[in-house]
Motif scaffolding. Sequence first.
Motif, PDB file in Angstrom:
ATOM      1  N   MET A  36      36.197  33.303  31.129  1.00 11.68           N
ATOM      2  CA  MET A  36      35.669  33.445  32.486  1.00 11.68           C
ATOM      3  C   MET A  36      36.385  34.577  33.197  1.00 11.68           C
ATOM      4  O   MET A  36      37.603  34.672  33.146  1.00 11.68           O
ATOM      5  CB  MET A  36      35.883  32.132  33.250  1.00 11.68           C
ATOM      6  CG  MET A  36      35.497  32.200  34.727  1.00 11.68           C
ATOM      7  SD  MET A  36      35.785  30.658  35.589  1.00 11.68           S
ATOM      8  CE  MET A  36      37.575  30.558  35.519  1.00 11.68           C
ATOM      9  N   ALA A  37      35.628  35.441  33.843  1.00 14.14           N
ATOM     10  CA  ALA A  37      36.203  36.529  34.633  1.00 14.14           C
ATOM     11  C   ALA A  37      35.677  36.424  36.056  1.00 14.14           C
ATOM     12  O   ALA A  37      34.475  36.392  36.276  1.00 14.14           O
ATOM     13  CB  ALA A  37      35.854  37.881  34.032  1.00 14.14           C
ATOM     14  N   VAL A  38      36.591  36.331  37.008  1.00 13.64           N
ATOM     15  CA  VAL A  38      36.229  36.280  38.426  1.00 13.64           C
ATOM     16  C   VAL A  38      36.475  37.654  39.019  1.00 13.64           C
ATOM     17  O   VAL A  38      37.521  38.270  38.773  1.00 13.64           O
ATOM     18  CB  VAL A  38      37.068  35.219  39.164  1.00 13.64           C
ATOM     19  CG1 VAL A  38      36.720  35.192  40.650  1.00 13.64           C
ATOM     20  CG2 VAL A  38      36.847  33.849  38.544  1.00 13.64           C
ATOM     21  N   THR A  39      35.516  38.155  39.785  1.00 16.65           N
ATOM     22  CA  THR A  39      35.621  39.503  40.343  1.00 16.65           C
ATOM     23  C   THR A  39      35.596  39.465  41.865  1.00 16.65           C
ATOM     24  O   THR A  39      34.988  38.576  42.469  1.00 16.65           O
ATOM     25  CB  THR A  39      34.454  40.395  39.867  1.00 16.65           C
ATOM     26  OG1 THR A  39      33.210  39.771  40.212  1.00 16.65           O
ATOM     27  CG2 THR A  39      34.511  40.594  38.363  1.00 16.65           C
ATOM     28  N   LYS A  40      36.265  40.415  42.470  1.00 20.20           N
ATOM     29  CA  LYS A  40      36.157  40.636  43.909  1.00 20.20           C
ATOM     30  C   LYS A  40      36.459  42.103  44.184  1.00 20.20           C
ATOM     31  O   LYS A  40      37.150  42.765  43.403  1.00 20.20           O
ATOM     32  CB  LYS A  40      37.105  39.725  44.686  1.00 20.20           C
ATOM     33  CG  LYS A  40      38.584  39.921  44.414  1.00 20.20           C
ATOM     34  CD  LYS A  40      39.405  38.945  45.245  1.00 20.20           C
ATOM     35  CE  LYS A  40      40.902  39.109  44.984  1.00 20.20           C
ATOM     36  NZ  LYS A  40      41.703  38.171  45.796  1.00 20.20           N
ATOM     37  N   ILE A  41      35.919  42.602  45.282  1.00 23.64           N
ATOM     38  CA  ILE A  41      36.096  44.011  45.631  1.00 23.64           C
ATOM     39  C   ILE A  41      36.383  44.125  47.117  1.00 23.64           C
ATOM     40  O   ILE A  41      35.847  43.355  47.922  1.00 23.64           O
ATOM     41  CB  ILE A  41      34.834  44.832  45.247  1.00 23.64           C
ATOM     42  CG1 ILE A  41      35.089  46.326  45.431  1.00 23.64           C
ATOM     43  CG2 ILE A  41      33.611  44.370  46.007  1.00 23.64           C
ATOM     44  CD1 ILE A  41      33.985  47.207  44.862  1.00 23.64           C
ATOM     45  N   LYS A  42      37.258  45.051  47.469  1.00 23.28           N
ATOM     46  CA  LYS A  42      37.606  45.265  48.871  1.00 23.28           C
ATOM     47  C   LYS A  42      37.858  46.750  49.100  1.00 23.28           C
ATOM     48  O   LYS A  42      38.254  47.470  48.177  1.00 23.28           O
ATOM     49  CB  LYS A  42      38.840  44.454  49.245  1.00 23.28           C
ATOM     50  CG  LYS A  42      40.063  44.723  48.392  1.00 23.28           C
ATOM     51  CD  LYS A  42      41.203  43.798  48.740  1.00 23.28           C
ATOM     52  CE  LYS A  42      42.424  44.071  47.856  1.00 23.28           C
ATOM     53  NZ  LYS A  42      43.536  43.166  48.178  1.00 23.28           N
ATOM     54  N   PRO A  43      37.632  47.238  50.297  1.00 27.33           N
ATOM     55  CA  PRO A  43      37.856  48.665  50.580  1.00 27.33           C
ATOM     56  C   PRO A  43      39.330  48.973  50.823  1.00 27.33           C
ATOM     57  O   PRO A  43      40.097  48.120  51.265  1.00 27.33           O
ATOM     58  CB  PRO A  43      37.038  48.900  51.851  1.00 27.33           C
ATOM     59  CG  PRO A  43      37.030  47.579  52.538  1.00 27.33           C
ATOM     60  CD  PRO A  43      37.026  46.539  51.457  1.00 27.33           C
ATOM     61  N   VAL A  44      39.713  50.191  50.501  1.00 25.84           N
ATOM     62  CA  VAL A  44      41.044  50.708  50.823  1.00 25.84           C
ATOM     63  C   VAL A  44      40.856  51.731  51.929  1.00 25.84           C
ATOM     64  O   VAL A  44      40.223  52.758  51.728  1.00 25.84           O
ATOM     65  CB  VAL A  44      41.709  51.354  49.593  1.00 25.84           C
ATOM     66  CG1 VAL A  44      43.079  51.907  49.960  1.00 25.84           C
ATOM     67  CG2 VAL A  44      41.827  50.356  48.452  1.00 25.84           C
ATOM     68  N   LYS A  45      41.411  51.463  53.114  1.00 22.44           N
ATOM     69  CA  LYS A  45      41.134  52.296  54.279  1.00 22.44           C
ATOM     70  C   LYS A  45      42.273  53.228  54.655  1.00 22.44           C
ATOM     71  O   LYS A  45      42.038  54.306  55.187  1.00 22.44           O
ATOM     72  CB  LYS A  45      40.770  51.416  55.477  1.00 22.44           C
ATOM     73  CG  LYS A  45      39.465  50.647  55.294  1.00 22.44           C
ATOM     74  CD  LYS A  45      39.123  49.840  56.530  1.00 22.44           C
ATOM     75  CE  LYS A  45      37.784  49.140  56.370  1.00 22.44           C
ATOM     76  NZ  LYS A  45      36.653  50.089  56.335  1.00 22.44           N
ATOM     77  N   SER A  46      43.540  52.823  54.396  1.00 21.77           N
ATOM     78  CA  SER A  46      44.639  53.649  54.892  1.00 21.77           C
ATOM     79  C   SER A  46      45.866  53.662  53.988  1.00 21.77           C
ATOM     80  O   SER A  46      46.786  54.416  54.241  1.00 21.77           O
ATOM     81  CB  SER A  46      45.059  53.173  56.290  1.00 21.77           C
ATOM     82  OG  SER A  46      45.497  51.824  56.234  1.00 21.77           O
ATOM     83  N   THR A  47      45.902  52.852  52.966  1.00 19.85           N
ATOM     84  CA  THR A  47      47.119  52.738  52.144  1.00 19.85           C
ATOM     85  C   THR A  47      46.811  53.024  50.681  1.00 19.85           C
ATOM     86  O   THR A  47      47.181  52.264  49.794  1.00 19.85           O
ATOM     87  CB  THR A  47      47.733  51.338  52.290  1.00 19.85           C
ATOM     88  OG1 THR A  47      46.742  50.354  51.924  1.00 19.85           O
ATOM     89  CG2 THR A  47      48.188  51.089  53.705  1.00 19.85           C
ATOM     90  N   LEU A  48      46.136  54.132  50.434  1.00 16.60           N
ATOM     91  CA  LEU A  48      45.733  54.465  49.070  1.00 16.60           C
ATOM     92  C   LEU A  48      46.937  54.626  48.151  1.00 16.60           C
ATOM     93  O   LEU A  48      46.967  54.095  47.035  1.00 16.60           O
ATOM     94  CB  LEU A  48      44.893  55.740  49.076  1.00 16.60           C
ATOM     95  CG  LEU A  48      44.449  56.267  47.701  1.00 16.60           C
ATOM     96  CD1 LEU A  48      43.636  55.216  46.963  1.00 16.60           C
ATOM     97  CD2 LEU A  48      43.632  57.549  47.858  1.00 16.60           C
ATOM     98  N   SER A  49      47.932  55.360  48.588  1.00 15.96           N
ATOM     99  CA  SER A  49      49.107  55.587  47.747  1.00 15.96           C
ATOM    100  C   SER A  49      49.833  54.290  47.424  1.00 15.96           C
ATOM    101  O   SER A  49      50.262  54.063  46.292  1.00 15.96           O
ATOM    102  CB  SER A  49      50.069  56.557  48.435  1.00 15.96           C
ATOM    103  OG  SER A  49      49.478  57.829  48.575  1.00 15.96           O
TER     104      SER A  49
END
Length: 431
Positions: free
Chosen positions: A1-14
Amino acid sequence: MAVTKIKPVKSTLSKALDYIENPDKTDGKMLISSFGCSYETADIEFGYTLSQALDKGSNLAFHLIQSFAPGEVDYEKAHEIGKQLADAVTKGQHEYVVTTHIDKGHIHNHVIFCAVNFVDHHKYNSNKRSYYGIRNMSDKLCRENGLSVVVPGKGSKGKSYAEYQAEKTGTSWKGKLKIAVDALIPQVSSFEELLTRLQAAGYEIKPGKYVSCRAPGQERFTRLKTLGADYTEEAIRERIAGRRAKAAKAPREQRDVSLLIDIENSIKAAQSKGYEQWAKIHNLKQAAKTMNFLTEHKIEQYADLVSRIEEMSAESGQAADALKNAEKRLADMAVLIKNVSTYQKTKPVYDAYRKARNREKYRAGQEQAIILCALKSPGGSCSRLRRSSCKSDCSASGSSGRASKRSNFPSCGSGLPLKNRPAGISLSPRS
Protein backbone atom coordinates in the motif's frame (compact mmCIF):
# COMPACT_ATOMS: atom_id res chain seq x y z
CA MET A 1 0.00 0.00 0.00
CA ALA A 2 1.27 3.46 -0.90
CA VAL A 3 -0.36 6.57 0.55
CA THR A 4 0.25 9.83 -1.31
CA LYS A 5 -0.14 13.50 -0.48
CA ILE A 6 1.03 16.71 -2.12
CA LYS A 7 1.54 20.22 -0.80
CA PRO A 8 2.95 23.45 -2.25
CA VAL A 9 6.31 24.93 -1.30
CA LYS A 10 5.90 28.71 -1.10
CA SER A 11 8.95 30.17 0.64
CA THR A 12 11.33 27.52 2.01
CA LEU A 13 12.52 25.69 -1.09
CA SER A 14 16.12 25.37 0.06
CA LYS A 15 15.09 24.08 3.48
CA ALA A 16 12.71 21.58 1.90
CA LEU A 17 15.46 20.30 -0.40
CA ASP A 18 17.89 20.13 2.53
CA TYR A 19 15.39 18.06 4.47
CA ILE A 20 14.67 15.47 1.78
CA GLU A 21 18.39 15.20 0.88
CA ASN A 22 19.47 14.58 4.48
CA PRO A 23 22.23 11.92 4.27
CA ASP A 24 21.06 10.36 7.56
CA LYS A 25 17.71 9.63 5.96
CA THR A 26 18.88 8.66 2.45
CA ASP A 27 21.59 6.10 3.20
CA GLY A 28 24.39 8.64 2.82
CA LYS A 29 22.71 10.27 -0.22
CA MET A 30 22.70 6.97 -2.12
CA LEU A 31 18.90 7.20 -2.51
CA ILE A 32 18.74 10.56 -4.32
CA SER A 33 17.89 11.02 -7.99
CA SER A 34 17.02 14.05 -10.09
CA PHE A 35 15.74 15.01 -13.52
CA GLY A 36 16.48 18.19 -15.44
CA CYS A 37 18.74 19.49 -12.69
CA SER A 38 21.46 18.51 -10.25
CA TYR A 39 20.19 17.87 -6.77
CA GLU A 40 23.03 19.96 -5.28
CA THR A 41 21.96 23.06 -7.21
CA ALA A 42 18.25 22.31 -7.60
CA ASP A 43 17.19 25.49 -5.77
CA ILE A 44 19.17 27.65 -8.22
CA GLU A 45 17.85 25.81 -11.28
CA PHE A 46 14.27 25.89 -9.99
CA GLY A 47 14.66 29.61 -9.39
CA TYR A 48 15.93 30.23 -12.91
CA THR A 49 13.00 28.32 -14.44
CA LEU A 50 10.57 30.23 -12.22
CA SER A 51 12.06 33.51 -13.40
CA GLN A 52 11.10 32.64 -17.00
CA ALA A 53 7.40 32.26 -16.19
CA LEU A 54 4.97 35.00 -17.20
CA ASP A 55 2.55 34.13 -14.39
CA LYS A 56 4.83 33.22 -11.50
CA GLY A 57 2.19 32.75 -8.82
CA SER A 58 3.06 32.10 -5.16
CA ASN A 59 4.28 28.49 -5.40
CA LEU A 60 7.97 27.74 -5.89
CA ALA A 61 7.59 23.96 -6.07
CA PHE A 62 5.38 21.05 -5.03
CA HIS A 63 6.31 18.46 -2.44
CA LEU A 64 4.88 14.99 -3.15
CA ILE A 65 5.15 12.25 -0.51
CA GLN A 66 4.59 8.55 -1.20
CA SER A 67 4.56 6.28 1.88
CA PHE A 68 4.63 2.48 1.84
CA ALA A 69 3.34 -0.02 4.38
CA PRO A 70 6.02 -1.21 6.85
CA GLY A 71 7.98 -4.19 5.59
CA GLU A 72 6.19 -4.29 2.25
CA VAL A 73 8.97 -3.03 -0.05
CA ASP A 74 12.75 -2.71 -0.01
CA TYR A 75 14.35 0.71 -0.42
CA GLU A 76 15.69 0.07 -3.95
CA LYS A 77 12.29 -0.85 -5.36
CA ALA A 78 10.66 2.01 -3.44
CA HIS A 79 13.15 4.47 -4.96
CA GLU A 80 12.49 3.12 -8.47
CA ILE A 81 8.73 3.43 -7.94
CA GLY A 82 9.28 7.00 -6.73
CA LYS A 83 11.17 7.88 -9.91
CA GLN A 84 8.46 6.32 -12.07
CA LEU A 85 5.79 8.28 -10.20
CA ALA A 86 7.77 11.53 -10.58
CA ASP A 87 8.18 10.90 -14.32
CA ALA A 88 4.45 10.24 -14.69
CA VAL A 89 3.47 13.38 -12.77
CA THR A 90 5.94 15.78 -14.40
CA LYS A 91 5.78 14.22 -17.91
CA GLY A 92 9.39 15.11 -18.60
CA GLN A 93 8.73 18.86 -18.34
CA HIS A 94 9.55 19.78 -14.73
CA GLU A 95 12.85 19.56 -12.88
CA TYR A 96 12.53 17.31 -9.86
CA VAL A 97 14.50 15.72 -7.04
CA VAL A 98 13.33 12.37 -5.64
CA THR A 99 14.70 10.84 -2.44
CA THR A 100 13.85 7.74 -0.41
CA HIS A 101 13.90 7.98 3.39
CA ILE A 102 14.69 4.81 5.32
CA ASP A 103 15.16 6.23 8.83
CA LYS A 104 11.58 5.60 9.97
CA GLY A 105 9.59 2.42 10.48
CA HIS A 106 8.16 2.75 6.99
CA ILE A 107 9.96 3.55 3.75
CA HIS A 108 8.71 6.67 1.99
CA ASN A 109 9.61 8.77 -1.04
CA HIS A 110 9.86 12.55 -1.25
CA VAL A 111 9.52 14.27 -4.63
CA ILE A 112 10.02 18.01 -4.99
CA PHE A 113 9.37 19.36 -8.48
CA CYS A 114 9.45 22.88 -9.84
CA ALA A 115 6.09 24.66 -9.97
CA VAL A 116 6.85 25.88 -13.53
CA ASN A 117 7.81 23.60 -16.40
CA PHE A 118 10.93 24.37 -18.41
CA VAL A 119 9.35 23.69 -21.83
CA ASP A 120 6.76 26.48 -22.16
CA HIS A 121 7.10 27.91 -18.61
CA HIS A 122 3.51 27.25 -17.62
CA LYS A 123 2.59 26.59 -13.99
CA TYR A 124 1.61 23.18 -12.66
CA ASN A 125 -2.09 23.21 -11.77
CA SER A 126 -2.57 21.32 -8.52
CA ASN A 127 -6.19 20.52 -7.70
CA LYS A 128 -8.43 17.62 -6.66
CA ARG A 129 -8.46 16.16 -10.16
CA SER A 130 -4.67 16.22 -10.51
CA TYR A 131 -4.29 14.66 -7.06
CA TYR A 132 -6.59 11.76 -7.93
CA GLY A 133 -4.48 11.28 -11.06
CA ILE A 134 -1.39 11.04 -8.85
CA ARG A 135 -3.09 8.57 -6.52
CA ASN A 136 -4.30 6.40 -9.37
CA MET A 137 -0.83 6.37 -10.93
CA SER A 138 0.70 5.41 -7.57
CA ASP A 139 -1.81 2.54 -7.21
CA LYS A 140 -1.04 1.38 -10.75
CA LEU A 141 2.69 1.28 -10.03
CA CYS A 142 2.01 -0.64 -6.80
CA ARG A 143 -0.03 -3.25 -8.66
CA GLU A 144 2.64 -3.62 -11.31
CA ASN A 145 5.20 -4.24 -8.56
CA GLY A 146 3.05 -6.67 -6.58
CA LEU A 147 2.33 -4.25 -3.71
CA SER A 148 -0.98 -3.61 -1.97
CA VAL A 149 -3.31 -0.82 -3.01
CA VAL A 150 -5.72 1.43 -1.18
CA VAL A 151 -9.26 0.41 -2.10
CA PRO A 152 -11.64 3.42 -2.23
CA GLY A 153 -14.29 3.33 0.48
CA LYS A 154 -12.36 0.91 2.68
CA GLY A 155 -10.61 3.44 4.89
CA SER A 156 -6.87 3.21 5.18
CA LYS A 157 -6.63 -0.58 5.04
CA GLY A 158 -4.75 -1.73 1.95
CA LYS A 159 -5.28 -4.93 -0.02
CA SER A 160 -2.97 -6.61 -2.45
CA TYR A 161 -4.13 -6.60 -6.06
CA ALA A 162 -4.81 -10.35 -5.88
CA GLU A 163 -6.96 -9.81 -2.78
CA TYR A 164 -8.74 -6.91 -4.46
CA GLN A 165 -9.54 -9.06 -7.48
CA ALA A 166 -10.70 -11.89 -5.23
CA GLU A 167 -12.98 -9.46 -3.40
CA LYS A 168 -14.57 -8.45 -6.66
CA THR A 169 -15.22 -12.08 -7.55
CA GLY A 170 -16.79 -13.27 -4.35
CA THR A 171 -14.86 -12.98 -1.10
CA SER A 172 -16.22 -9.62 0.08
CA TRP A 173 -18.98 -9.46 2.69
CA LYS A 174 -21.58 -9.61 -0.08
CA GLY A 175 -19.65 -12.36 -1.86
CA LYS A 176 -19.48 -14.46 1.31
CA LEU A 177 -23.19 -13.97 1.98
CA LYS A 178 -24.05 -15.05 -1.57
CA ILE A 179 -21.92 -18.18 -1.15
CA ALA A 180 -23.64 -18.98 2.15
CA VAL A 181 -27.13 -18.52 0.68
CA ASP A 182 -26.33 -20.61 -2.42
CA ALA A 183 -24.95 -23.41 -0.23
CA LEU A 184 -28.00 -23.50 2.07
CA ILE A 185 -30.78 -23.30 -0.52
CA PRO A 186 -30.55 -27.03 -1.52
CA GLN A 187 -30.54 -28.00 2.20
CA VAL A 188 -33.63 -26.12 3.41
CA SER A 189 -37.35 -26.36 2.76
CA SER A 190 -38.41 -22.78 3.48
CA PHE A 191 -37.15 -19.22 3.53
CA GLU A 192 -37.58 -19.09 7.31
CA GLU A 193 -35.39 -22.18 7.73
CA LEU A 194 -32.76 -20.53 5.54
CA LEU A 195 -32.67 -17.53 7.90
CA THR A 196 -32.41 -19.84 10.89
CA ARG A 197 -29.48 -21.70 9.34
CA LEU A 198 -27.78 -18.38 8.50
CA GLN A 199 -28.24 -17.29 12.10
CA ALA A 200 -26.73 -20.57 13.29
CA ALA A 201 -23.75 -19.90 11.01
CA GLY A 202 -23.08 -16.64 12.88
CA TYR A 203 -25.07 -14.15 10.79
CA GLU A 204 -27.21 -11.56 12.57
CA ILE A 205 -30.64 -11.30 10.92
CA LYS A 206 -32.67 -8.08 10.80
CA PRO A 207 -36.26 -8.73 9.62
CA GLY A 208 -38.43 -6.14 7.96
CA LYS A 209 -39.62 -5.18 4.52
CA TYR A 210 -36.20 -6.10 3.21
CA VAL A 211 -34.41 -8.83 5.18
CA SER A 212 -30.83 -7.90 6.07
CA CYS A 213 -27.88 -9.95 7.30
CA ARG A 214 -24.64 -9.06 9.04
CA ALA A 215 -21.65 -11.38 9.41
CA PRO A 216 -19.42 -11.43 12.50
CA GLY A 217 -17.05 -8.47 12.25
CA GLN A 218 -19.10 -6.74 9.57
CA GLU A 219 -19.93 -3.11 10.32
CA ARG A 220 -23.24 -2.71 8.47
CA PHE A 221 -26.12 -4.97 7.52
CA THR A 222 -26.47 -6.18 3.94
CA ARG A 223 -29.89 -6.43 2.37
CA LEU A 224 -30.40 -9.70 0.54
CA LYS A 225 -31.96 -7.91 -2.39
CA THR A 226 -28.72 -5.96 -2.99
CA LEU A 227 -26.94 -9.23 -3.82
CA GLY A 228 -28.73 -9.46 -7.17
CA ALA A 229 -32.00 -10.47 -8.80
CA ASP A 230 -31.61 -14.09 -7.62
CA TYR A 231 -31.41 -13.04 -3.93
CA THR A 232 -34.63 -11.15 -3.28
CA GLU A 233 -36.95 -12.83 -0.79
CA GLU A 234 -39.36 -13.84 -3.57
CA ALA A 235 -36.56 -15.21 -5.77
CA ILE A 236 -35.05 -17.22 -2.90
CA ARG A 237 -38.46 -18.72 -2.04
CA GLU A 238 -38.89 -19.76 -5.69
CA ARG A 239 -35.38 -21.26 -5.76
CA ILE A 240 -36.10 -23.24 -2.58
CA ALA A 241 -39.38 -24.51 -4.08
CA GLY A 242 -37.57 -25.52 -7.26
CA ARG A 243 -39.55 -23.14 -9.44
CA ARG A 244 -36.52 -21.01 -10.25
CA ALA A 245 -32.87 -21.70 -11.01
CA LYS A 246 -30.03 -19.30 -10.40
CA ALA A 247 -29.36 -17.40 -13.61
CA ALA A 248 -26.07 -18.43 -15.14
CA LYS A 249 -23.77 -15.74 -16.42
CA ALA A 250 -23.48 -15.56 -20.17
CA PRO A 251 -20.07 -16.92 -21.21
CA ARG A 252 -17.69 -14.15 -22.15
CA GLU A 253 -15.73 -16.36 -24.49
CA GLN A 254 -16.50 -16.56 -28.19
CA ARG A 255 -18.97 -13.67 -28.01
CA ASP A 256 -20.08 -12.56 -31.41
CA VAL A 257 -18.96 -9.14 -32.52
CA SER A 258 -21.37 -7.70 -35.04
CA LEU A 259 -21.73 -4.36 -36.75
CA LEU A 260 -25.10 -5.40 -38.19
CA ILE A 261 -28.51 -4.33 -36.96
CA ASP A 262 -30.87 -7.11 -35.88
CA ILE A 263 -33.87 -5.99 -37.88
CA GLU A 264 -36.13 -8.88 -36.85
CA ASN A 265 -35.79 -8.11 -33.13
CA SER A 266 -35.55 -4.34 -33.47
CA ILE A 267 -38.54 -2.53 -31.98
CA LYS A 268 -37.61 0.62 -33.87
CA ALA A 269 -37.60 -1.28 -37.18
CA ALA A 270 -41.05 -2.68 -36.43
CA GLN A 271 -42.40 0.79 -35.72
CA SER A 272 -40.83 2.55 -38.71
CA LYS A 273 -40.66 1.26 -42.26
CA GLY A 274 -38.18 3.99 -43.12
CA TYR A 275 -35.79 2.85 -40.37
CA GLU A 276 -36.18 -0.75 -41.50
CA GLN A 277 -35.18 0.19 -45.07
CA TRP A 278 -32.20 2.20 -43.79
CA ALA A 279 -31.11 -0.72 -41.59
CA LYS A 280 -31.19 -3.12 -44.56
CA ILE A 281 -28.97 -0.81 -46.61
CA HIS A 282 -26.65 -0.32 -43.61
CA ASN A 283 -26.29 -4.08 -43.14
CA LEU A 284 -25.50 -4.59 -46.83
CA LYS A 285 -22.78 -1.93 -46.67
CA GLN A 286 -21.24 -3.48 -43.57
CA ALA A 287 -21.30 -6.93 -45.16
CA ALA A 288 -19.58 -5.54 -48.28
CA LYS A 289 -16.89 -3.85 -46.16
CA THR A 290 -16.31 -7.08 -44.24
CA MET A 291 -15.98 -9.08 -47.44
CA ASN A 292 -13.57 -6.55 -48.91
CA PHE A 293 -11.43 -6.65 -45.75
CA LEU A 294 -11.30 -10.45 -45.72
CA THR A 295 -10.42 -10.58 -49.42
CA GLU A 296 -7.79 -7.87 -49.14
CA HIS A 297 -6.02 -9.64 -46.26
CA LYS A 298 -6.52 -13.13 -47.72
CA ILE A 299 -8.51 -14.34 -44.74
CA GLU A 300 -10.42 -17.44 -45.81
CA GLN A 301 -10.90 -19.27 -42.50
CA TYR A 302 -11.66 -18.35 -38.91
CA ALA A 303 -8.18 -19.48 -37.87
CA ASP A 304 -6.71 -16.97 -40.30
CA LEU A 305 -8.74 -14.21 -38.66
CA VAL A 306 -7.55 -15.24 -35.17
CA SER A 307 -3.95 -15.27 -36.40
CA ARG A 308 -4.39 -11.82 -37.90
CA ILE A 309 -5.79 -10.48 -34.62
CA GLU A 310 -2.80 -11.89 -32.71
CA GLU A 311 -0.41 -10.22 -35.16
CA MET A 312 -2.18 -6.89 -34.72
CA SER A 313 -2.03 -7.26 -30.93
CA ALA A 314 1.71 -7.88 -31.12
CA GLU A 315 2.15 -4.87 -33.39
CA SER A 316 0.13 -2.78 -30.95
CA GLY A 317 2.45 -3.79 -28.10
CA GLN A 318 5.51 -2.93 -30.18
CA ALA A 319 3.98 0.44 -31.06
CA ALA A 320 3.35 1.13 -27.35
CA ASP A 321 7.01 0.34 -26.54
CA ALA A 322 8.18 2.55 -29.40
CA LEU A 323 5.96 5.36 -28.10
CA LYS A 324 7.51 5.07 -24.62
CA ASN A 325 11.00 5.25 -26.12
CA ALA A 326 10.01 8.28 -28.20
CA GLU A 327 8.60 9.99 -25.11
CA LYS A 328 11.87 9.34 -23.27
CA ARG A 329 13.88 10.80 -26.16
CA LEU A 330 11.61 13.85 -26.22
CA ALA A 331 12.14 14.35 -22.49
CA ASP A 332 15.91 14.08 -22.92
CA MET A 333 15.77 16.51 -25.83
CA ALA A 334 13.72 18.96 -23.75
CA VAL A 335 16.39 18.88 -21.03
CA LEU A 336 19.11 19.43 -23.61
CA ILE A 337 17.26 22.43 -25.09
CA LYS A 338 16.78 23.82 -21.60
CA ASN A 339 20.48 23.49 -20.79
CA VAL A 340 21.56 25.10 -24.06
CA SER A 341 19.12 27.98 -23.57
CA THR A 342 20.30 28.51 -19.99
CA TYR A 343 23.92 28.55 -21.10
CA GLN A 344 23.23 31.06 -23.86
CA LYS A 345 21.43 33.42 -21.48
CA THR A 346 23.99 33.23 -18.68
CA LYS A 347 27.14 33.23 -20.83
CA PRO A 348 27.26 37.07 -21.10
CA VAL A 349 27.15 37.30 -17.30
CA TYR A 350 30.04 34.87 -17.03
CA ASP A 351 32.02 36.75 -19.69
CA ALA A 352 31.46 39.99 -17.80
CA TYR A 353 32.66 38.28 -14.64
CA ARG A 354 35.86 37.26 -16.40
CA LYS A 355 36.47 40.89 -17.41
CA ALA A 356 35.45 42.49 -14.12
CA ARG A 357 38.13 44.28 -12.17
CA ASN A 358 36.62 43.33 -8.84
CA ARG A 359 35.53 39.74 -9.43
CA GLU A 360 34.66 39.18 -5.79
CA LYS A 361 32.10 41.98 -5.79
CA TYR A 362 30.71 41.03 -9.21
CA ARG A 363 30.35 37.41 -8.20
CA ALA A 364 28.45 38.35 -5.05
CA GLY A 365 25.70 39.91 -7.18
CA GLN A 366 25.69 37.38 -10.05
CA GLU A 367 26.62 34.15 -8.29
CA GLN A 368 23.62 32.13 -9.45
CA ALA A 369 24.08 33.04 -13.13
CA ILE A 370 27.81 32.20 -12.91
CA ILE A 371 27.04 28.79 -11.39
CA LEU A 372 24.37 28.06 -14.00
CA CYS A 373 26.73 29.00 -16.83
CA ALA A 374 29.45 26.72 -15.49
CA LEU A 375 26.92 23.95 -14.86
CA LYS A 376 25.37 24.06 -18.34
CA SER A 377 28.56 24.66 -20.32
CA PRO A 378 29.96 21.78 -22.41
CA GLY A 379 31.52 19.32 -19.99
CA GLY A 380 30.14 21.19 -16.98
CA SER A 381 29.14 19.15 -13.95
CA CYS A 382 27.66 20.00 -10.60
CA SER A 383 30.22 17.73 -9.01
CA ARG A 384 32.92 20.18 -10.13
CA LEU A 385 31.12 23.28 -8.91
CA ARG A 386 31.62 25.01 -5.66
CA ARG A 387 29.51 27.78 -4.28
CA SER A 388 30.76 30.30 -1.80
CA SER A 389 28.37 31.39 0.88
CA CYS A 390 26.54 34.47 -0.31
CA LYS A 391 25.22 36.01 2.89
CA SER A 392 22.57 38.18 1.29
CA ASP A 393 21.10 35.34 -0.78
CA CYS A 394 21.30 32.77 2.00
CA SER A 395 19.72 34.96 4.62
CA ALA A 396 16.88 35.83 2.27
CA SER A 397 16.13 32.27 1.12
CA GLY A 398 17.21 30.27 4.14
CA SER A 399 19.73 28.37 2.00
CA SER A 400 22.76 28.51 4.26
CA GLY A 401 22.59 24.74 4.60
CA ARG A 402 22.77 24.17 0.86
CA ALA A 403 25.51 26.80 0.50
CA SER A 404 27.64 25.09 3.13
CA LYS A 405 27.12 21.75 1.45
CA ARG A 406 28.12 23.13 -1.91
CA SER A 407 31.27 24.55 -0.39
CA ASN A 408 32.52 20.96 -0.17
CA PHE A 409 32.23 20.34 -3.92
CA PRO A 410 35.41 20.40 -6.03
CA SER A 411 35.45 23.54 -8.10
CA CYS A 412 35.50 23.98 -11.86
CA GLY A 413 39.09 23.55 -12.91
CA SER A 414 40.43 24.12 -9.44
CA GLY A 415 40.45 22.59 -6.01
CA LEU A 416 40.04 25.98 -4.34
CA PRO A 417 36.78 27.50 -3.14
CA LEU A 418 35.42 30.30 -5.29
CA LYS A 419 36.01 32.89 -2.59
CA ASN A 420 39.62 31.76 -2.07
CA ARG A 421 40.59 31.11 -5.67
CA PRO A 422 43.18 33.49 -7.15
CA ALA A 423 41.81 35.95 -9.70
CA GLY A 424 43.66 34.30 -12.56
CA ILE A 425 41.93 30.90 -12.17
CA SER A 426 38.95 30.44 -14.49
CA LEU A 427 35.50 29.22 -13.50
CA SER A 428 35.01 27.43 -16.82
CA PRO A 429 34.96 23.62 -16.65
CA ARG A 430 37.91 21.57 -17.74
CA SER A 431 37.85 20.66 -21.42
